[in-house]
Motif scaffolding. Sequence first.
Motif, PDB file in Angstrom:
ATOM      1  N   ASP A   3       0.837  -1.206   0.000  1.00  0.00           N
ATOM      2  CA  ASP A   3       0.000   0.000   0.000  1.00  0.00           C
ATOM      3  C   ASP A   3       0.870   1.253   0.000  1.00  0.00           C
ATOM      4  O   ASP A   3       1.892   1.311   0.681  1.00  0.00           O
ATOM      5  N   LYS A   4       0.436   2.242  -0.769  1.00  0.00           N
ATOM      6  CA  LYS A   4       1.083   3.550  -0.785  1.00  0.00           C
ATOM      7  C   LYS A   4       0.020   4.586  -0.472  1.00  0.00           C
ATOM      8  O   LYS A   4      -1.162   4.372  -0.716  1.00  0.00           O
ATOM      9  N   LYS A   5       0.460   5.733   0.028  1.00  0.00           N
ATOM     10  CA  LYS A   5      -0.464   6.829   0.288  1.00  0.00           C
ATOM     11  C   LYS A   5      -0.343   7.819  -0.864  1.00  0.00           C
ATOM     12  O   LYS A   5       0.699   8.435  -1.062  1.00  0.00           O
ATOM     13  N   HIS A   6      -1.412   7.917  -1.642  1.00  0.00           N
ATOM     14  CA  HIS A   6      -1.455   8.805  -2.802  1.00  0.00           C
ATOM     15  C   HIS A   6      -2.202  10.080  -2.436  1.00  0.00           C
ATOM     16  O   HIS A   6      -3.230  10.029  -1.769  1.00  0.00           O
ATOM     17  N   GLU A   7      -1.687  11.208  -2.921  1.00  0.00           N
ATOM     18  CA  GLU A   7      -2.333  12.492  -2.646  1.00  0.00           C
ATOM     19  C   GLU A   7      -2.890  13.075  -3.947  1.00  0.00           C
ATOM     20  O   GLU A   7      -2.200  13.116  -4.963  1.00  0.00           O
ATOM     21  N   PHE A   8      -4.146  13.508  -3.883  1.00  0.00           N
ATOM     22  CA  PHE A   8      -4.823  14.110  -5.018  1.00  0.00           C
ATOM     23  C   PHE A   8      -5.362  15.476  -4.632  1.00  0.00           C
ATOM     24  O   PHE A   8      -5.759  15.689  -3.481  1.00  0.00           O
ATOM     25  N   GLN A   9      -5.408  16.380  -5.589  1.00  0.00           N
ATOM     26  CA  GLN A   9      -6.097  17.655  -5.426  1.00  0.00           C
ATOM     27  C   GLN A   9      -7.463  17.436  -6.038  1.00  0.00           C
ATOM     28  O   GLN A   9      -7.581  16.872  -7.118  1.00  0.00           O
ATOM     29  N   MET A  10      -8.515  17.843  -5.323  1.00  0.00           N
ATOM     30  CA  MET A  10      -9.867  17.679  -5.841  1.00  0.00           C
ATOM     31  C   MET A  10     -10.707  18.886  -5.455  1.00  0.00           C
ATOM     32  O   MET A  10     -10.684  19.323  -4.313  1.00  0.00           O
ATOM     33  N   GLU A  11     -11.434  19.422  -6.433  1.00  0.00           N
ATOM     34  CA  GLU A  11     -12.315  20.563  -6.202  1.00  0.00           C
ATOM     35  C   GLU A  11     -13.447  20.119  -5.272  1.00  0.00           C
ATOM     36  O   GLU A  11     -14.279  19.301  -5.658  1.00  0.00           O
ATOM     37  N   MET A  12     -13.440  20.608  -4.035  1.00  0.00           N
ATOM     38  CA  MET A  12     -14.488  20.268  -3.068  1.00  0.00           C
ATOM     39  C   MET A  12     -14.970  21.545  -2.405  1.00  0.00           C
ATOM     40  O   MET A  12     -14.164  22.347  -1.949  1.00  0.00           O
ATOM     41  N   THR A  13     -16.285  21.721  -2.360  1.00  0.00           N
ATOM     42  CA  THR A  13     -16.847  22.911  -1.725  1.00  0.00           C
ATOM     43  C   THR A  13     -17.584  22.589  -0.427  1.00  0.00           C
ATOM     44  O   THR A  13     -17.929  23.498   0.314  1.00  0.00           O
ATOM     45  N   CYS A  14     -17.837  21.305  -0.187  1.00  0.00           N
ATOM     46  CA  CYS A  14     -18.590  20.933   1.015  1.00  0.00           C
ATOM     47  C   CYS A  14     -18.297  19.477   1.389  1.00  0.00           C
ATOM     48  O   CYS A  14     -17.623  18.765   0.662  1.00  0.00           O
ATOM     49  N   GLU A  15     -18.838  19.068   2.520  1.00  0.00           N
ATOM     50  CA  GLU A  15     -18.654  17.688   2.973  1.00  0.00           C
ATOM     51  C   GLU A  15     -19.321  16.685   2.030  1.00  0.00           C
ATOM     52  O   GLU A  15     -18.929  15.529   1.966  1.00  0.00           O
ATOM     53  N   GLY A  16     -20.339  17.143   1.293  1.00  0.00           N
ATOM     54  CA  GLY A  16     -20.986  16.271   0.310  1.00  0.00           C
ATOM     55  C   GLY A  16     -20.005  15.866  -0.776  1.00  0.00           C
ATOM     56  O   GLY A  16     -19.996  14.711  -1.223  1.00  0.00           O
ATOM     57  N   CYS A  17     -19.172  16.813  -1.197  1.00  0.00           N
ATOM     58  CA  CYS A  17     -18.135  16.516  -2.201  1.00  0.00           C
ATOM     59  C   CYS A  17     -17.133  15.509  -1.635  1.00  0.00           C
ATOM     60  O   CYS A  17     -16.734  14.568  -2.318  1.00  0.00           O
ATOM     61  N   ALA A  18     -16.738  15.735  -0.396  1.00  0.00           N
ATOM     62  CA  ALA A  18     -15.800  14.830   0.253  1.00  0.00           C
ATOM     63  C   ALA A  18     -16.408  13.429   0.380  1.00  0.00           C
ATOM     64  O   ALA A  18     -15.745  12.419   0.151  1.00  0.00           O
ATOM     65  N   GLY A  19     -17.695  13.377   0.706  1.00  0.00           N
ATOM     66  CA  GLY A  19     -18.396  12.101   0.823  1.00  0.00           C
ATOM     67  C   GLY A  19     -18.459  11.366  -0.504  1.00  0.00           C
ATOM     68  O   GLY A  19     -18.341  10.147  -0.550  1.00  0.00           O
TER      69      GLY A  19
END
Length: 71
Positions: A3-19
């Motif tokens: 397993d590796k820990k990958h980091e991504f940038q993602m356009e999120m404006t609220c917890e719904g996006c994160a969900g």
Amino acid sequence: MADKKHEFQMEMTCEGCAGAAQRVLGKLEGVSNVETSVADQRVLVTSNLSSDILLETLKKTGKACSYIGTK
């Protein structure tokens, strides 16, 4: 493959996006952990899958996202 820990940038404006990110990634076999930060617009994914597979899956949320690298 370990397993590796990958980091991504993602356009999120609220917890719904994160969900949404957590839901689509959580359906993949090989993903052991997903951490999201709306404030930083970052998604950290611990997985043995390739970054390409993870990025394509994240794009299914309909949000703009890009791969940053491994941590």
